[in-house]
Design a protein around this motif. Structure first.
Motif, PDB file in Angstrom:
ATOM      1  N   GLU A   1      -8.036 -21.188 -18.590  1.00 58.60           N
ATOM      2  CA  GLU A   1      -9.227 -20.389 -20.139  1.00 58.60           C
ATOM      3  C   GLU A   1      -7.700 -19.733 -20.997  1.00 58.60           C
ATOM      4  N   ILE A   2      -7.112 -18.774 -20.268  1.00 56.03           N
ATOM      5  CA  ILE A   2      -5.846 -18.464 -20.494  1.00 56.03           C
ATOM      6  C   ILE A   2      -4.651 -19.012 -21.467  1.00 56.03           C
ATOM      7  N   LYS A   3      -4.524 -19.916 -21.177  1.00 50.79           N
ATOM      8  CA  LYS A   3      -4.108 -20.422 -21.781  1.00 50.79           C
ATOM      9  C   LYS A   3      -4.390 -20.900 -23.160  1.00 50.79           C
ATOM     10  N   THR A   4      -6.067 -21.944 -22.564  1.00 49.65           N
ATOM     11  CA  THR A   4      -6.032 -21.912 -24.055  1.00 49.65           C
ATOM     12  C   THR A   4      -6.334 -21.234 -25.432  1.00 49.65           C
ATOM     13  N   LYS A   5      -6.746 -20.546 -24.416  1.00 54.94           N
ATOM     14  CA  LYS A   5      -7.361 -18.939 -25.823  1.00 54.94           C
ATOM     15  C   LYS A   5      -6.042 -18.810 -26.460  1.00 54.94           C
TER      16      LYS A   5
END
Length: 213
Positions: free
Chosen positions: A94-98
């Motif tokens: 999620e962090i990679k995408t956000k």
């Protein structure tokens, strides 16, 4: 959704796809703990400090329970530990995408219980992170997959206090032969401290991170 609470230090210098460093605190601590040295780490890093999901009250959190009884002595709740590994894996995605991070430069730094889970995650989710910094932890044989991917390319930085009174240094010393046996790049060092991070230890892993940016 992982629903983990976290703190963010944006890259100090603007980078299109910043390298990502995720911090996992130890048992009974919280996301503020490791975040305290974020300002000393390389400017291009996006630094995320996650809070463990299980509240112990008074601002203390755990990734999994550690229980005590007269028969079994001290033992870990392995089901909770595995659930946390899965939560952390989803959280990293999620962090990679956000934040649109560089998928080839993800660092996972854990202290104590956070280090134990960092090791485990790297084996259950091969190459989700390229670099693991395991401080004052060890490889828990009860938290490993039944077989290991031959495709793992992760590098490991492992360190421990030589007079650690919480997790015996002998447990940590097993990490190097274990990783060597799997053919994985790793360094292991000890510092004359207890269950904590000596200044020399900090500068050592900081340099290790810089060499991989």
């Amino acid at each position: 959704m992982s629903d983990l609470h976290y703190l963010v230090r944006q890259p100090v210098k603007e980078v299109k796809n910043p390298p990502l460093l995720v911090l996992l605190h130890g048992y009974g601590s919280n996301e503020q703990d490791l975040f305290s040295f974020a300002s000393e780490l390389p400017d291009e890093l996006l630094i995320i400090s996650a809070q463990a999901p299980y509240s112990m009250g008074f601002g203390s959190y755990a990734w999994y329970a550690i229980n005590f009884d007269e028969i079994n002595g001290k033992f870990s709740d392995l089901e909770q530990a595995k659930e946390s590994i899965d939560k952390i894996a989803v959280f990293i995605d999620e962090i990679k995408t956000k934040y649109n991070t560089n998928p080839e430069k993800t660092f996972l730094l854990g202290f104590s219980q956070g280090a134990i889970l960092s090791y485990s995650l790297s084996f259950f989710y091969p190459n989700k992170v390229q670099n693991v910094i395991a401080l004052s932890g060890y490889i828990n044989s009860d938290l490993l997959p039944t077989s290991f991917s031959k495709e793992i390319k992760t590098d490991y930085y492992c360190s421990h206090g030589s007079v650690d009174q919480v997790l015996p240094v002998e447990w940590a010393r097993n990490s190097k032969p274990f990783l060597d046996n799997l053919g994985l790049q790793n360094v292991y060092s000890e510092y004359p401290v207890g269950h904590g991070v000596a200044p020399q230890n900090f500068y050592s892993f900081k340099t290790w991170i810089e060499d991989r940016l």
